[in-house]
Design an enzyme around this catalytic site. Structure first.
Site, PDB file in Angstrom:
ATOM      1  N   CYS A 193       0.818  -1.227   0.000  1.00  0.00           N
ATOM      2  CA  CYS A 193       0.000   0.000   0.000  1.00  0.00           C
ATOM      3  C   CYS A 193       0.847   1.270   0.000  1.00  0.00           C
ATOM      4  O   CYS A 193       0.354   2.342  -0.358  1.00  0.00           O
ATOM      5  CB  CYS A 193      -0.941   0.016   1.203  1.00  0.00           C
ATOM      6  SG  CYS A 193      -2.028  -1.410   1.269  1.00  0.00           S
ATOM      7  N   HIS A 235      -3.329   7.241   2.041  1.00  0.00           N
ATOM      8  CA  HIS A 235      -3.719   5.919   1.557  1.00  0.00           C
ATOM      9  C   HIS A 235      -5.140   5.656   2.041  1.00  0.00           C
ATOM     10  O   HIS A 235      -5.461   5.850   3.208  1.00  0.00           O
ATOM     11  CB  HIS A 235      -2.755   4.877   2.117  1.00  0.00           C
ATOM     12  CG  HIS A 235      -3.215   3.479   1.911  1.00  0.00           C
ATOM     13  ND1 HIS A 235      -3.687   3.026   0.692  1.00  0.00           N
ATOM     14  CD2 HIS A 235      -3.292   2.420   2.762  1.00  0.00           C
ATOM     15  CE1 HIS A 235      -4.025   1.756   0.806  1.00  0.00           C
ATOM     16  NE2 HIS A 235      -3.798   1.365   2.055  1.00  0.00           N
ATOM     17  N   ASN A 250     -10.003  -0.272  -0.426  1.00  0.00           N
ATOM     18  CA  ASN A 250      -8.550  -0.174  -0.349  1.00  0.00           C
ATOM     19  C   ASN A 250      -7.961  -0.752  -1.643  1.00  0.00           C
ATOM     20  O   ASN A 250      -8.033  -1.955  -1.889  1.00  0.00           O
ATOM     21  CB  ASN A 250      -8.064  -0.960   0.873  1.00  0.00           C
ATOM     22  CG  ASN A 250      -6.571  -0.854   1.081  1.00  0.00           C
ATOM     23  OD1 ASN A 250      -5.839  -0.452   0.184  1.00  0.00           O
ATOM     24  ND2 ASN A 250      -6.120  -1.231   2.264  1.00  0.00           N
TER      25      ASN A 250
HETATM   26  N1  ACO Z   1     -18.894  -8.394   8.409  1.00  0.00           N
HETATM   27  C1  ACO Z   1     -19.472  -8.626   9.595  1.00  0.00           C
HETATM   28  N2  ACO Z   1     -18.759  -8.931  10.697  1.00  0.00           N
HETATM   29  C2  ACO Z   1     -17.432  -8.998  10.569  1.00  0.00           C
HETATM   30  C3  ACO Z   1     -16.762  -8.769   9.345  1.00  0.00           C
HETATM   31  C4  ACO Z   1     -17.570  -8.469   8.243  1.00  0.00           C
HETATM   32  N3  ACO Z   1     -17.060  -8.234   7.033  1.00  0.00           N
HETATM   33  N4  ACO Z   1     -15.436  -8.892   9.533  1.00  0.00           N
HETATM   34  C5  ACO Z   1     -15.263  -9.198  10.832  1.00  0.00           C
HETATM   35  N5  ACO Z   1     -16.453  -9.252  11.450  1.00  0.00           N
HETATM   36  C6  ACO Z   1     -16.731  -9.552  12.859  1.00  0.00           C
HETATM   37  C7  ACO Z   1     -15.599 -10.261  13.533  1.00  0.00           C
HETATM   38  O1  ACO Z   1     -15.680 -11.653  13.280  1.00  0.00           O
HETATM   39  C8  ACO Z   1     -15.837  -9.918  14.976  1.00  0.00           C
HETATM   40  O2  ACO Z   1     -16.863 -10.748  15.458  1.00  0.00           O
HETATM   41  P1  ACO Z   1     -16.790 -11.338  16.964  1.00  0.00           P
HETATM   42  O3  ACO Z   1     -16.816 -10.133  17.844  1.00  0.00           O
HETATM   43  O4  ACO Z   1     -18.012 -12.188  17.039  1.00  0.00           O
HETATM   44  O5  ACO Z   1     -15.502 -12.095  17.033  1.00  0.00           O
HETATM   45  C9  ACO Z   1     -16.399  -8.504  14.913  1.00  0.00           C
HETATM   46  O6  ACO Z   1     -16.832  -8.322  13.562  1.00  0.00           O
HETATM   47  C10 ACO Z   1     -15.378  -7.433  15.243  1.00  0.00           C
HETATM   48  O7  ACO Z   1     -14.176  -7.725  14.533  1.00  0.00           O
HETATM   49  P2  ACO Z   1     -12.901  -6.831  14.677  1.00  0.00           P
HETATM   50  O8  ACO Z   1     -11.802  -7.399  13.845  1.00  0.00           O
HETATM   51  O9  ACO Z   1     -12.640  -6.582  16.125  1.00  0.00           O
HETATM   52  O10 ACO Z   1     -13.443  -5.471  14.013  1.00  0.00           O
HETATM   53  P3  ACO Z   1     -12.736  -4.093  13.917  1.00  0.00           P
HETATM   54  O11 ACO Z   1     -13.579  -3.069  14.550  1.00  0.00           O
HETATM   55  O12 ACO Z   1     -11.295  -4.145  14.318  1.00  0.00           O
HETATM   56  O13 ACO Z   1     -12.797  -3.839  12.350  1.00  0.00           O
HETATM   57  C11 ACO Z   1     -11.332  -3.929  10.442  1.00  0.00           C
HETATM   58  C12 ACO Z   1     -12.143  -4.729  11.470  1.00  0.00           C
HETATM   59  C13 ACO Z   1     -12.302  -3.131   9.608  1.00  0.00           C
HETATM   60  C14 ACO Z   1     -10.562  -4.901   9.558  1.00  0.00           C
HETATM   61  C15 ACO Z   1     -10.364  -2.991  11.170  1.00  0.00           C
HETATM   62  O14 ACO Z   1      -9.632  -3.670  12.139  1.00  0.00           O
HETATM   63  C16 ACO Z   1      -9.424  -2.310  10.224  1.00  0.00           C
HETATM   64  O15 ACO Z   1      -9.821  -1.517   9.403  1.00  0.00           O
HETATM   65  N6  ACO Z   1      -8.125  -2.568  10.350  1.00  0.00           N
HETATM   66  C17 ACO Z   1      -7.155  -1.975   9.461  1.00  0.00           C
HETATM   67  C18 ACO Z   1      -6.914  -2.922   8.375  1.00  0.00           C
HETATM   68  C19 ACO Z   1      -6.576  -2.265   7.090  1.00  0.00           C
HETATM   69  O16 ACO Z   1      -7.111  -1.261   6.717  1.00  0.00           O
HETATM   70  N7  ACO Z   1      -5.694  -2.895   6.402  1.00  0.00           N
HETATM   71  C20 ACO Z   1      -5.352  -2.452   5.089  1.00  0.00           C
HETATM   72  C21 ACO Z   1      -3.948  -2.658   4.761  1.00  0.00           C
HETATM   73  S1  ACO Z   1      -2.884  -1.774   5.807  1.00  0.00           S
HETATM   74  C22 ACO Z   1      -3.292  -0.284   5.554  1.00  0.00           C
HETATM   75  O17 ACO Z   1      -3.708  -0.004   4.479  1.00  0.00           O
HETATM   76  C23 ACO Z   1      -3.106   0.674   6.622  1.00  0.00           C
END
Ligand code: ACO
Length: 322
Positions: free
Chosen positions: A115, A249, A279
């Site tokens: 990224c 980004h 993304n």
């Molecule tokens: N739909 C519904 N529920 C979901 C989904 C989905 N697509 N994905 C995960 N869940 C559930 C999980 O299973 C979890 O359920 P549980 O509580 O029963 O275990 C619940 O949602 C919460 O999951 P978390 O992972 O804690 O959710 P979070 O609030 O952290 O959001 C996310 C997840 C969106 C991936 C977030 O952590 C994030 O954006 N992280 C950054 C990742 C990123 O952007 N990476 C890109 C590359 S690096 C960069 O570009 C910076």
């Protein structure tokens, strides 16, 4: 390395025709529009058609940047494509782009910083131009992340999309202050397991699928990005309060908001396009840049900060006087 400044002479973007909404994603995996919008801000992503490759997206965006710069493709003497999803393991996608644009002189190569690829590319390009190696350089961020997603993993497949963005960079001499002012690059290979693809030519002889520990990535992203933004101002007579536009980004709306807050920058100065394409990895900074230039937000003389973080981890920032 004196006297030459690297200016952005043209911008271009391309998104594949097919749009996949959150409602369609909910038919593939156990998710919902509400969950995706609330956690990420994403409402849709573009997915490349069968037979449409990263090089095709890159060529389309590159053509538009060349037209925007008002130059002929034959003037381009260097092409850099930032991508983590090349058409083939080799040769570089950049040489396919070179051929596709009908360019037979100069050099073309890829940069792999996931990224952060576009920001890495900007820094490399700036040094090539200021060092006299290139006069007119085409820098493209292009990805088909749809090809490396695990479409059964709801925690990752809803986040990414395909696209390409490009800039024409030129060396300029003489009076004026336009151009790239400073860039900073960082990486930390110990964070491999937080965001990686579980395959490759040397390990599995397969392409592999993207794997991510989202919560951990989120925390590191906000801290690393705000640190690098502070660092890019070191040695300049500017500070974050001078920023007119941040072009980050586009990974997640919440990362953008949290980073702006940590930096004390007005969220209205942050260019946000993640809602429209998810993304797109190395393509996301130039896609957002093109949008803000095209709609007239970024104007001549503005101070523009570009920043990104991605797998590796890699991260970086560039400060540009537009
Ligand atoms: N739909 C519904 N529920 C979901 C989904 C989905 N697509 N994905 C995960 N869940 C559930 C999980 O299973 C979890 O359920 P549980 O509580 O029963 O275990 C619940 O949602 C919460 O999951 P978390 O992972 O804690 O959710 P979070 O609030 O952290 O959001 C996310 C997840 C969106 C991936 C977030 O952590 C994030 O954006 N992280 C950054 C990742 C990123 O952007 N990476 C890109 C590359 S690096 C960069 O570009 C910076």
């Amino acid at each position: 390395m004196s006297g030459i400044r690297t200016i952005v002479a043209g911008v271009g973007a391309y998104l594949p025709e097919r749009i996949v909404t959150n409602a369609e994603m909910a038919k593939l995996v156990d998710t919902s529009d509400d969950w995706i919008v609330e956690r990420t801000g994403i409402t849709q992503r573009h997915i490349a058609a069968d037979g449409e490759y990263t090089s095709d997206l890159a060529i389309a965006a590159g053509r538009r940047a060349i037209a925007d710069a008002g130059i002929d493709a034959s003037e381009v003497d260097m092409i850099i494509v930032a991508t983590a999803t090349p058409d083939e393991t080799f040769p570089a996608t950049a040489v396919k782009v070179q051929a596709g644009l009908g360019i037979t002189k100069g050099a073309a190569f890829d940069i792999q910083a996931v990224c952060s690829g576009f920001v890495y590319g900007l820094s490399v390009a700036d040094n090539l131009i200021r060092g006299g190696m290139s006069k007119t350089l085409l820098l493209i961020g292009a990805e088909t992340f749809s090809r490396i997603l695990d479409w059964e993993d709801r925690t990752t497949c809803v986040l990414f999309g395909d696209g390409a963005g490009a800039v024409v960079l030129k060396g300029e001499q003489g009076p004026g202050n336009r151009g790239i002012i400073a860039s900073k690059l960082r990486s930390d290979g110990t964070k491999h397991d937080l965001l990686y693809v579980d395959g490759g030519p040397s390990t599995t002889q397969t392409t592999g699928k993207l794997r991510m520990r989202g919560k951990d990535v989120f925390k590191h992203a906000v801290n690393n990005l705000s640190d690098i933004v502070q660092e890019v101002f070191d040695g300049t007579d500017l500070s974050p309060s001078d920023i007119d536009w941040i072009v980050p980004h586009q990974a997640n709306r919440r990362i953008l908001d949290a980073t702006a807050k940590k930096l004390g920058v007005d969220p209205a100065k942050v260019v946000v396009t993640v809602q429209d394409h998810g993304n797109t990895s190395a393509a996301s900074v130039p896609l957002a840049l093109e949008r803000a230039v095209r709609d007239g937000r970024i104007k001549r003389g503005d101070l523009v900060l570009l920043e990104a973080m991605g797998g590796g981890f890699t991260w970086g920032a560039s400060l540009v006087r537009w």
